[in-house]
Design a protein around this motif. Structure first.
Motif, short mmCIF file in Angstrom:
data_model
loop_
_atom_site.label_atom_id
_atom_site.label_comp_id
_atom_site.label_asym_id
_atom_site.label_seq_id
_atom_site.Cartn_x
_atom_site.Cartn_y
_atom_site.Cartn_z
N GLU A 1 52.45 42.80 -4.95
CA GLU A 1 53.62 42.00 -5.34
C GLU A 1 53.25 40.87 -6.31
O GLU A 1 53.96 40.63 -7.29
CB GLU A 1 54.27 41.42 -4.08
CG GLU A 1 55.62 40.82 -4.30
CD GLU A 1 56.27 40.40 -2.99
OE1 GLU A 1 56.70 39.24 -2.91
OE2 GLU A 1 56.35 41.24 -2.06
N GLN A 2 52.15 40.18 -6.05
CA GLN A 2 51.73 39.08 -6.93
C GLN A 2 51.34 39.61 -8.30
O GLN A 2 51.70 39.02 -9.32
CB GLN A 2 50.58 38.30 -6.31
CG GLN A 2 51.01 37.42 -5.17
CD GLN A 2 49.84 36.61 -4.63
OE1 GLN A 2 48.72 37.10 -4.54
NE2 GLN A 2 50.11 35.37 -4.27
N ALA A 3 50.61 40.72 -8.33
CA ALA A 3 50.21 41.30 -9.61
C ALA A 3 51.43 41.79 -10.37
O ALA A 3 51.52 41.62 -11.60
CB ALA A 3 49.22 42.45 -9.39
N PHE A 4 52.40 42.36 -9.66
CA PHE A 4 53.61 42.84 -10.33
C PHE A 4 54.34 41.68 -10.98
O PHE A 4 54.74 41.76 -12.15
CB PHE A 4 54.53 43.55 -9.33
CG PHE A 4 55.78 44.11 -9.97
CD1 PHE A 4 55.73 45.32 -10.63
CD2 PHE A 4 56.97 43.42 -9.92
CE1 PHE A 4 56.87 45.84 -11.25
CE2 PHE A 4 58.11 43.92 -10.53
CZ PHE A 4 58.05 45.13 -11.19
N ALA A 5 54.49 40.59 -10.25
CA ALA A 5 55.19 39.42 -10.78
C ALA A 5 54.47 38.85 -12.00
O ALA A 5 55.10 38.44 -12.97
CB ALA A 5 55.33 38.36 -9.69
N ARG A 6 53.15 38.85 -11.95
CA ARG A 6 52.36 38.25 -13.03
C ARG A 6 52.20 39.16 -14.25
O ARG A 6 52.27 38.71 -15.38
CB ARG A 6 50.99 37.84 -12.50
CG ARG A 6 50.11 37.18 -13.53
CD ARG A 6 48.87 36.58 -12.88
NE ARG A 6 48.01 36.01 -13.88
CZ ARG A 6 48.06 34.74 -14.29
NH1 ARG A 6 48.95 33.92 -13.78
NH2 ARG A 6 47.21 34.31 -15.20
N TYR A 7 51.94 40.44 -14.01
CA TYR A 7 51.49 41.32 -15.08
C TYR A 7 52.50 42.38 -15.53
O TYR A 7 52.20 43.14 -16.45
CB TYR A 7 50.20 42.04 -14.67
CG TYR A 7 49.06 41.11 -14.38
CD1 TYR A 7 48.60 40.22 -15.34
CD2 TYR A 7 48.43 41.11 -13.15
CE1 TYR A 7 47.55 39.36 -15.08
CE2 TYR A 7 47.37 40.26 -12.87
CZ TYR A 7 46.94 39.38 -13.85
OH TYR A 7 45.90 38.53 -13.59
N ARG A 8 53.67 42.45 -14.95
CA ARG A 8 54.56 43.58 -15.21
C ARG A 8 54.89 43.77 -16.68
O ARG A 8 55.11 44.89 -17.12
CB ARG A 8 55.83 43.49 -14.38
CG ARG A 8 56.70 42.31 -14.71
CD ARG A 8 57.81 42.18 -13.67
NE ARG A 8 58.55 40.97 -13.92
CZ ARG A 8 59.78 40.94 -14.42
NH1 ARG A 8 60.39 42.07 -14.71
NH2 ARG A 8 60.39 39.80 -14.62
N LEU A 9 54.91 42.70 -17.46
CA LEU A 9 55.21 42.82 -18.89
C LEU A 9 53.96 42.82 -19.75
O LEU A 9 54.05 42.88 -20.97
CB LEU A 9 56.14 41.69 -19.33
CG LEU A 9 57.49 41.63 -18.61
CD1 LEU A 9 58.28 40.42 -19.06
CD2 LEU A 9 58.28 42.91 -18.84
N MET A 10 52.79 42.73 -19.11
CA MET A 10 51.54 42.55 -19.85
C MET A 10 50.57 43.72 -19.72
O MET A 10 49.61 43.78 -20.47
CB MET A 10 50.83 41.28 -19.36
CG MET A 10 51.63 40.02 -19.53
SD MET A 10 50.97 38.63 -18.55
CE MET A 10 49.30 38.52 -19.13
#
Length: 81
Positions: free
Chosen positions: A44-53
């Protein structure tokens, strides 16, 4: 550092052709076994941080965001050792 755990994390997701390219670059750089691939859908944390990157390669707090090539990867790896 514990050698049982890869030092690098490649944040990725299923069906991402750029992520596949990034993983191939890591393998071509001789990093097989030195990185783990984490699907941001499962974190969840990685999704929030990296989803557009994604793809993003991380070591600790150091990030290498796509696009990168073999030379940029080599330079980044030297900087984060």
């Amino acid at each position: 550092m514990n050698s049982m755990h890869p030092a690098l994390t490649l944040y990725s997701t299923w069906g991402c052709h750029l992520c596949d390219e990034a993983e191939q670059l890591l393998l071509q750089a001789g990093l097989a076994g030195r990185f783990k691939v984490t699907d941001i859908v499962d974190d969840e944390q990685a999704f929030a941080r990296y989803r557009l990157m994604i793809p993003v390669l991380c070591r600790g707090d150091n990030e290498l965001c796509w696009p990168f090539d073999a030379d940029q990867l080599a330079t980044w790896l030297k900087d984060v050792q």
